[in-house]
Design an enzyme around this catalytic site. Structure first.
Site, PDB file in Angstrom:
ATOM      1  N   ALA A   1     -49.430 -12.745 -30.107  1.00  0.00           N
ATOM      2  CA  ALA A   1     -49.545 -13.446 -31.389  1.00  0.00           C
ATOM      3  C   ALA A   1     -48.603 -14.635 -31.396  1.00  0.00           C
ATOM      4  CB  ALA A   1     -49.159 -12.516 -32.532  1.00  0.00           C
TER       5      ALA A   1
ATOM      6  N   TYR B   1     -47.652 -16.942 -41.268  1.00  0.00           N
ATOM      7  CA  TYR B   1     -47.419 -15.960 -40.202  1.00  0.00           C
ATOM      8  C   TYR B   1     -47.499 -14.543 -40.777  1.00  0.00           C
ATOM      9  CZ  TYR B   1     -44.834 -13.015 -36.962  1.00  0.00           C
ATOM     10  OH  TYR B   1     -44.457 -11.980 -36.149  1.00  0.00           O
TER      11      TYR B   1
ATOM     12  N   ILE C   1     -27.328 -24.544 -38.664  1.00  0.00           N
ATOM     13  CA  ILE C   1     -27.531 -23.435 -39.609  1.00  0.00           C
ATOM     14  C   ILE C   1     -28.551 -23.926 -40.638  1.00  0.00           C
ATOM     15  CG2 ILE C   1     -26.461 -22.045 -41.422  1.00  0.00           C
ATOM     16  CD1 ILE C   1     -23.823 -22.220 -39.904  1.00  0.00           C
TER      17      ILE C   1
HETATM   18  N1  UDP Z   1     -31.848 -20.065 -37.762  1.00  0.00           N
HETATM   19  C1  UDP Z   1     -30.847 -21.032 -37.879  1.00  0.00           C
HETATM   20  N2  UDP Z   1     -30.755 -21.957 -36.882  1.00  0.00           N
HETATM   21  C2  UDP Z   1     -31.579 -21.983 -35.796  1.00  0.00           C
HETATM   22  C3  UDP Z   1     -32.577 -20.984 -35.683  1.00  0.00           C
HETATM   23  C4  UDP Z   1     -32.689 -20.043 -36.698  1.00  0.00           C
HETATM   24  O1  UDP Z   1     -30.083 -21.061 -38.841  1.00  0.00           O
HETATM   25  O2  UDP Z   1     -31.431 -22.864 -34.953  1.00  0.00           O
HETATM   26  C5  UDP Z   1     -31.950 -19.058 -38.825  1.00  0.00           C
HETATM   27  C6  UDP Z   1     -33.337 -18.968 -39.456  1.00  0.00           C
HETATM   28  O3  UDP Z   1     -33.445 -19.885 -40.515  1.00  0.00           O
HETATM   29  C7  UDP Z   1     -33.370 -17.509 -39.911  1.00  0.00           C
HETATM   30  C8  UDP Z   1     -32.511 -16.781 -38.882  1.00  0.00           C
HETATM   31  O4  UDP Z   1     -31.727 -17.788 -38.235  1.00  0.00           O
HETATM   32  O5  UDP Z   1     -32.773 -17.384 -41.164  1.00  0.00           O
HETATM   33  C9  UDP Z   1     -33.319 -16.060 -37.828  1.00  0.00           C
HETATM   34  O6  UDP Z   1     -34.318 -16.961 -37.350  1.00  0.00           O
HETATM   35  P1  UDP Z   1     -35.197 -16.668 -36.076  1.00  0.00           P
HETATM   36  O7  UDP Z   1     -36.064 -17.866 -35.852  1.00  0.00           O
HETATM   37  O8  UDP Z   1     -34.326 -16.220 -34.946  1.00  0.00           O
HETATM   38  O9  UDP Z   1     -36.072 -15.395 -36.497  1.00  0.00           O
HETATM   39  P2  UDP Z   1     -37.052 -15.130 -37.759  1.00  0.00           P
HETATM   40  O10 UDP Z   1     -36.167 -14.528 -38.830  1.00  0.00           O
HETATM   41  O11 UDP Z   1     -37.690 -16.399 -38.146  1.00  0.00           O
HETATM   42  O12 UDP Z   1     -38.016 -14.131 -37.219  1.00  0.00           O
END
Ligand code: UDP
Length: 318
Positions: free
Chosen positions: A74, A140, A206
């Protein structure tokens, strides 16, 4: 058992292939290599297959007559799903419907499905258990929830039995270093932080510092990919038991939430490396907090995560 692992060339799928093979099952990976890597399929057989291609699916079901199908294939990027929803509904929803049709046509009626915490949207309470309302806030999550709903109907009408696993944040790498996490482009927090630690990126951003959380950054529940694979095997074994009965849906996480800032701090602490961090805008589609209750999986399936501390998940990446 003969198992089809659809998406076995991907991050979670390739760990599943390895574990199922080592547990003595005949494993056949079906993958179109759109995001996966053929060299990540280290065990069993590989068959090129796009789940949109009914003729190819039919050919493979006839050839191998699998006992069960595990479906990992997916698209899974929240941000991308906001800007290209067609891609998500076409591959995740329509593609899976096609796969389910091939299963019914070939009398294969045991299915393990990778779903996601994104089906819940913004939680009304945490930890999130299986009965929590489903109100996804991005395509998604919606594309996966639709499949969960189809599965209920396929069970009632055709007797298809399934276990759905809703992952919270899958993370970590193989402890013996054989398999890694490789996405192109990489968008996940931990791999991006590790790239910054290694000096392959200049800075980690962040995404959002004004969420309603302990420090304003998003909170997630990280679960090691190996623990995920182990519980999938328990799921398929449950389905294969004589008269196993009901289909099941389980949430999978470690039940503890870490903010983006806490994850960054933990990596600094473990690696001893100072790296650049900047605060950026929110990423569209991100819920503030996702923390799992995995009580049902523990009680009913014997789910027992072994790499259940964030620290150990990070150490598997170092
Ligand atoms: N995140 C972030 N900076 C990055 C990538 C992700 O702050 O460069 C944050 C994102 O907004 C989320 C968390 O980290 O709140 C986890 O994101 P990830 O993409 O790893 O997994 P998801 O929760 O989308 O499955």
């Amino acid at each position: 058992m003969t198992l089809f692992i659809v998406g076995g060339a991907g991050y979670i799928g390739s760990h599943m292939v390895k574990l199922a093979h080592l547990a003595g099952h005949e494993v056949i990976t079906l993958d179109n290599l759109s995001t996966g890597h053929k060299d990540a399929v280290l065990y069993g057989k590989f068959e090129y297959c796009d789940i949109q291609d009914s003729n190819r699916l039919s050919e493979l079901f006839k050839k191998y007559q699998p006992d069960a199908v595990m479906h990992f294939s997916a698209y899974s990027l929240v941000g991308e799903s906001m800007t290209d929803p067609y891609k998500y509904y076409q591959n995740n929803t329509v593609g899976t419907l096609n796969l389910l049709k091939a299963m019914i046509d070939h009398d294969c009626k045991k299915f393990i499905f990778s779903s996601t915490a994104a089906v819940f949207g913004n939680p009304e309470y945490t930890p999130i258990d299986e009965t929590h309302p489903k109100a996804p806030i991005n395509p998604y999550g919606k594309s996966k929830l639709m499949i969960e709903q189809m599965l209920e109907d396929f069970d009632s009408a055709y007797g298809l039995k399934y276990v759905v696993f809703r992952y919270f944040n899958a993370a970590g790498e193989d402890l013996d270093g054989e398999l890694t996490e490789r996405h192109d482009p990489e968008t996940h927090l931990l791999p991006l932080i590790m790239q910054t630690v290694r000096g392959e990126r200049e800075v980690i951003s962040i995404y959002g510092n004004d969420y309603d959380t302990k420090d304003g950054t998003c909170v997630r529940d990280y679960i090691h990919v190996k623990d995920l694979s182990r519980v999938h095997l328990q799921g398929v074994e449950y389905l294969m038991q004589e008269g196993s009965g009901d289909s099941k849906v389980y949430n999978l996480g470690n039940g503890e939430g870490f903010s983006v800032k806490e994850v960054i701090e933990k990596v600094r602490e473990i690696t001893g490396v100072e790296f650049n961090v900047i605060e950026a805008n929110r990423r569209a589609g991100d819920p503030a907090t996702l923390i799992a209750s995995s009580k049902s999986a523990k009680k009913e399936l014997g789910f027992a995560p072994q790499i259940n501390k964030l620290e150990d998940i990070i150490k598997s990446l170092v």
